[in-house]
Design an enzyme around this catalytic site. Structure first.
Site, PDB file in Angstrom:
ATOM      1  N   HIS A 179       7.705  -2.645   8.597  1.00 36.71           N
ATOM      2  CA  HIS A 179       8.238  -1.545   7.779  1.00 36.71           C
ATOM      3  C   HIS A 179       7.555  -0.220   8.159  1.00 36.71           C
ATOM      4  O   HIS A 179       8.219   0.812   8.292  1.00 36.71           O
ATOM      5  CB  HIS A 179       8.017  -1.838   6.293  1.00 36.71           C
ATOM      6  CG  HIS A 179       8.396  -0.701   5.401  1.00 36.71           C
ATOM      7  ND1 HIS A 179       9.705  -0.297   5.214  1.00 36.71           N
ATOM      8  CD2 HIS A 179       7.628   0.145   4.660  1.00 36.71           C
ATOM      9  CE1 HIS A 179       9.720   0.739   4.393  1.00 36.71           C
ATOM     10  NE2 HIS A 179       8.485   1.041   4.035  1.00 36.71           N
ATOM     11  N   HIS A 184       8.795   3.988   8.895  1.00 33.19           N
ATOM     12  CA  HIS A 184       8.115   5.284   8.794  1.00 33.19           C
ATOM     13  C   HIS A 184       7.689   5.855  10.139  1.00 33.19           C
ATOM     14  O   HIS A 184       7.836   7.050  10.386  1.00 33.19           O
ATOM     15  CB  HIS A 184       6.918   5.170   7.855  1.00 33.19           C
ATOM     16  CG  HIS A 184       7.324   4.876   6.441  1.00 33.19           C
ATOM     17  ND1 HIS A 184       7.851   5.832   5.605  1.00 33.19           N
ATOM     18  CD2 HIS A 184       7.305   3.723   5.724  1.00 33.19           C
ATOM     19  CE1 HIS A 184       8.132   5.294   4.433  1.00 33.19           C
ATOM     20  NE2 HIS A 184       7.817   4.008   4.474  1.00 33.19           N
ATOM     21  N   GLU A 225      13.029   6.542   1.645  1.00 39.68           N
ATOM     22  CA  GLU A 225      13.067   5.079   1.734  1.00 39.68           C
ATOM     23  C   GLU A 225      14.485   4.515   1.846  1.00 39.68           C
ATOM     24  O   GLU A 225      14.717   3.590   2.609  1.00 39.68           O
ATOM     25  CB  GLU A 225      12.373   4.444   0.513  1.00 39.68           C
ATOM     26  CG  GLU A 225      10.869   4.670   0.455  1.00 39.68           C
ATOM     27  CD  GLU A 225      10.092   3.795   1.437  1.00 39.68           C
ATOM     28  OE1 GLU A 225      10.694   2.923   2.089  1.00 39.68           O
ATOM     29  OE2 GLU A 225       8.873   3.998   1.557  1.00 39.68           O
ATOM     30  N   SER A 244      14.207  -0.710   8.421  1.00 35.52           N
ATOM     31  CA  SER A 244      13.244  -1.733   8.824  1.00 35.52           C
ATOM     32  C   SER A 244      13.701  -3.132   8.413  1.00 35.52           C
ATOM     33  O   SER A 244      12.954  -4.090   8.538  1.00 35.52           O
ATOM     34  CB  SER A 244      11.864  -1.431   8.231  1.00 35.52           C
ATOM     35  OG  SER A 244      11.941  -1.356   6.821  1.00 35.52           O
TER      36      SER A 244
HETATM   37 FE   LIG Z   1       7.967   2.685   2.843  1.00 34.77          FE
END
Ligand SMILES: [Fe+2]
Length: 299
Positions: A179, A184, A225, A244
């Site tokens: 993730h 990110h 997100e 992700s």
């Molecule tokens: Fe996150």
């Protein structure tokens, strides 16, 4: 606001924020009991795997001894864990081609991840820093959302380094290195998205009440997100939680798409343990960037 109310709100934020950022609360306590750094719930996929727990603690130790500015130590991933990456990557590559926005795909090309092994945080950090000036720094235990978000103001993204348990390659109950890096890390290699992360941090620094912080956290959730936007007539993802996870990307077409109303998003509750039933969709990348930038600057 009373101290008691404030602390209750923090706990709620900790338990419902996607980024329950690991960091050590008390270094002395952790060092005195090295086997107890990482606490897994009994229903965690790795709970009964002593070797996995040992490695989780070992990786947490790397973060414990990390000092900003140092080179990030490489995590000792096993062959099984690299296989987890291979499985995830095989599922994600076609999902990215179909559902990721163009800015994400461009940033992904620049980072050029291996198909075969988990990228080390050190390598990703070097590339991201060269592109946007953002730094990725390892952390080891739970950190409050305010700490995590305020670091963004300084261009620092606090990252976990462990990977999910190999028995569940397509599921993780907590944010792991996949993730962090695929979500990110890649978006921070897109200068416009990196700028928005920094603006979030600056807005949090100007936020004193727990209630307003919670609203800002929800805007973070529904944009950074779980943000989606329209691109050439299709809905594409720019949110890290979507990008992700192949499952989240497939499922995003089942969600109710709402107009890109950030004020409304700031009041919208969410459940991080399920696929998201509500997403806020911008008409374009530029609309998302401009509207969110203005919202954060005037916060
Ligand atoms: Fe996150």
């Amino acid at each position: 606001m009373s101290t008691e109310t404030e602390s209750t709100t923090w706990q709620q934020l900790l338990s419902d924020h996607v980024d329950m950022r690991p960091i050590a609360a008390d270094a002395d306590e952790v060092i005195s009991d090295r086997n107890a750094i990482v606490q897994l719930d009994p229903d965690h996929p790795g709970f009964r795997d002593r070797e996995y727990r040992r490695r989780r603690n070992q990786i947490a130790q790397l973060a414990m001894h990390y000092r900003p500015g140092d080179s990030i130590p490489d995590a000792p991933y096993t062959t099984d864990e690299h296989r987890v990456w291979q499985t995830i990557w095989r599922a994600l590559r076609p999902a990215h081609q179909n559902y990721a926005c163009a800015e994400y795909v461009n940033a992904l090309d620049r980072l050029n991840f291996s198909d075969d092994r988990i990228p080390q945080l050190r390598e990703v950090n070097e590339k991201v820093y060269a592109i946007s000036g953002f730094r990725l720094e390892p952390v080891a235990g739970l950190v409050q959302p305010r700490v995590f978000l305020e670091n963004l103001a300084d261009g620092v993204f606090l990252c976990t380094q462990y990977i999910r348990h190999h028995s569940t390659p397509l599921y993780t109950p907590e944010p792991d290195v996949v993730h962090e890096i695929v979500g990110h890390g890649v978006t921070l290699a897109c200068p416009q998205l990196a700028e928005l992360n920094q603006l979030f941090g600056q807005a949090v620094k100007r936020t004193n009440s727990a209630e307003l912080l919670e609203r800002l956290s929800r805007v973070y959730w529904f944009t950074i997100e779980f943000g989606v936007l329209r691109e050439n007539g299709s809905v594409k993802a720019y949110g890290t939680g979507l990008l992700s996870s192949a499952g989240e990307l497939e499922e995003m077409h089942e969600a109710e798409l709402r107009p890109f109303d950030l004020e409304a998003a700031s009041f919208q509750e969410y459940d991080p343990t399920h696929f998201q039933p509500i997403l806020y969709c911008a008409d374009s990348f530029d609309e998302m960037h401009g509207t969110l930038q203005e919202y954060l600057v005037s916060w």
